[in-house]
Design a protein around this motif. Structure first.
Motif, PDB file in Angstrom:
ATOM      1  N   VAL A 131       0.869  -1.312   0.107  1.00 36.96           N
ATOM      2  CA  VAL A 131       0.079  -0.013  -0.073  1.00 36.96           C
ATOM      3  C   VAL A 131       1.069   1.195  -0.019  1.00 36.96           C
ATOM      4  N   TRP A 132       1.836   1.281   0.901  1.00 37.59           N
ATOM      5  CA  TRP A 132       2.777   2.538   0.932  1.00 37.59           C
ATOM      6  C   TRP A 132       3.442   2.517  -0.399  1.00 37.59           C
ATOM      7  N   ALA A 133       3.970   1.366  -1.025  1.00 38.15           N
ATOM      8  CA  ALA A 133       4.872   1.838  -2.294  1.00 38.15           C
ATOM      9  C   ALA A 133       3.794   2.431  -3.202  1.00 38.15           C
ATOM     10  N   PHE A 134       2.613   1.624  -3.467  1.00 39.73           N
ATOM     11  CA  PHE A 134       1.578   2.127  -4.630  1.00 39.73           C
ATOM     12  C   PHE A 134       1.236   3.540  -3.965  1.00 39.73           C
ATOM     13  N   SER A 135       1.129   4.094  -2.957  1.00 41.44           N
ATOM     14  CA  SER A 135       0.652   5.467  -2.558  1.00 41.44           C
ATOM     15  C   SER A 135       1.783   6.337  -2.879  1.00 41.44           C
ATOM     16  N   MET A 136       2.900   5.816  -2.669  1.00 37.93           N
ATOM     17  CA  MET A 136       4.277   6.828  -2.746  1.00 37.93           C
ATOM     18  C   MET A 136       4.267   7.049  -4.292  1.00 37.93           C
ATOM     19  N   LYS A 137       3.950   6.192  -5.298  1.00 33.34           N
ATOM     20  CA  LYS A 137       3.933   6.247  -6.628  1.00 33.34           C
ATOM     21  C   LYS A 137       2.870   7.506  -7.045  1.00 33.34           C
ATOM     22  N   LYS A 138       1.713   7.263  -6.492  1.00 29.55           N
ATOM     23  CA  LYS A 138       0.558   8.033  -6.669  1.00 29.55           C
ATOM     24  C   LYS A 138       0.723   9.477  -5.996  1.00 29.55           C
ATOM     25  N   SER A 139       1.773   9.556  -5.095  1.00 27.61           N
ATOM     26  CA  SER A 139       2.089  10.915  -4.506  1.00 27.61           C
ATOM     27  C   SER A 139       2.730  11.858  -5.432  1.00 27.61           C
ATOM     28  N   ALA A 140       3.084  11.380  -6.554  1.00 30.76           N
ATOM     29  CA  ALA A 140       4.006  12.213  -7.409  1.00 30.76           C
ATOM     30  C   ALA A 140       5.067  12.971  -6.649  1.00 30.76           C
ATOM     31  N   GLY A 141       5.918  12.229  -5.935  1.00 35.47           N
ATOM     32  CA  GLY A 141       6.782  12.909  -5.227  1.00 35.47           C
ATOM     33  C   GLY A 141       6.531  13.439  -4.018  1.00 35.47           C
TER      34      GLY A 141
END
Length: 107
Positions: A15-25
């Motif tokens: 979840v955190w890896a996917f959310s990090m990707k979606k956070s746009a840096g």
């Protein structure tokens, strides 16, 4: 109980890896907050699992779940490439996770 903690920690890593990707840096607030919360929860559950499980086993299984899960999310949700080599790599990681689990005498 350690294996349950470790499994949930692994899912939270996905979840955190996917959310990090979606956070746009970390420029988007909601995915950034989800990343931080799930990251902290994942580390906390990993630390609970490590009370009983050996370091090598716990860390290898945790990172393996995260790696294969992130690969699956990338393919299924983000339309990332599926190649025979990537599938073979994921299969080897899964085999390694299973070997670590079955070779562990603790927990």
């Amino acid at each position: 109980m350690a294996w349950i903690y470790l499994s949930i920690a692994g899912v939270l890593e996905i979840v955190w890896a996917f959310s990090m990707k979606k956070s746009a840096g970390f420029t988007l607030l909601t995915p950034s907050i989800i990343t931080i919360i799930t990251m902290v929860a994942s580390f906390a559950l990993l630390s609970l699992a490590m009370r009983t499980l050996p370091l090598g086993t716990a860390y290898t299984v945790w990172t393996g779940i995260g790696a294969v899960g992130a690969f699956a999310v990338g393919v299924l949700v983000l339309a990332e490439a599926v190649t025979p080599m990537r599938l073979a790599a994921a299969a080897l990681i899964i085999a390694g996770i299973m070997l670590m689990k079955f070779s562990s005498t603790a927990g």
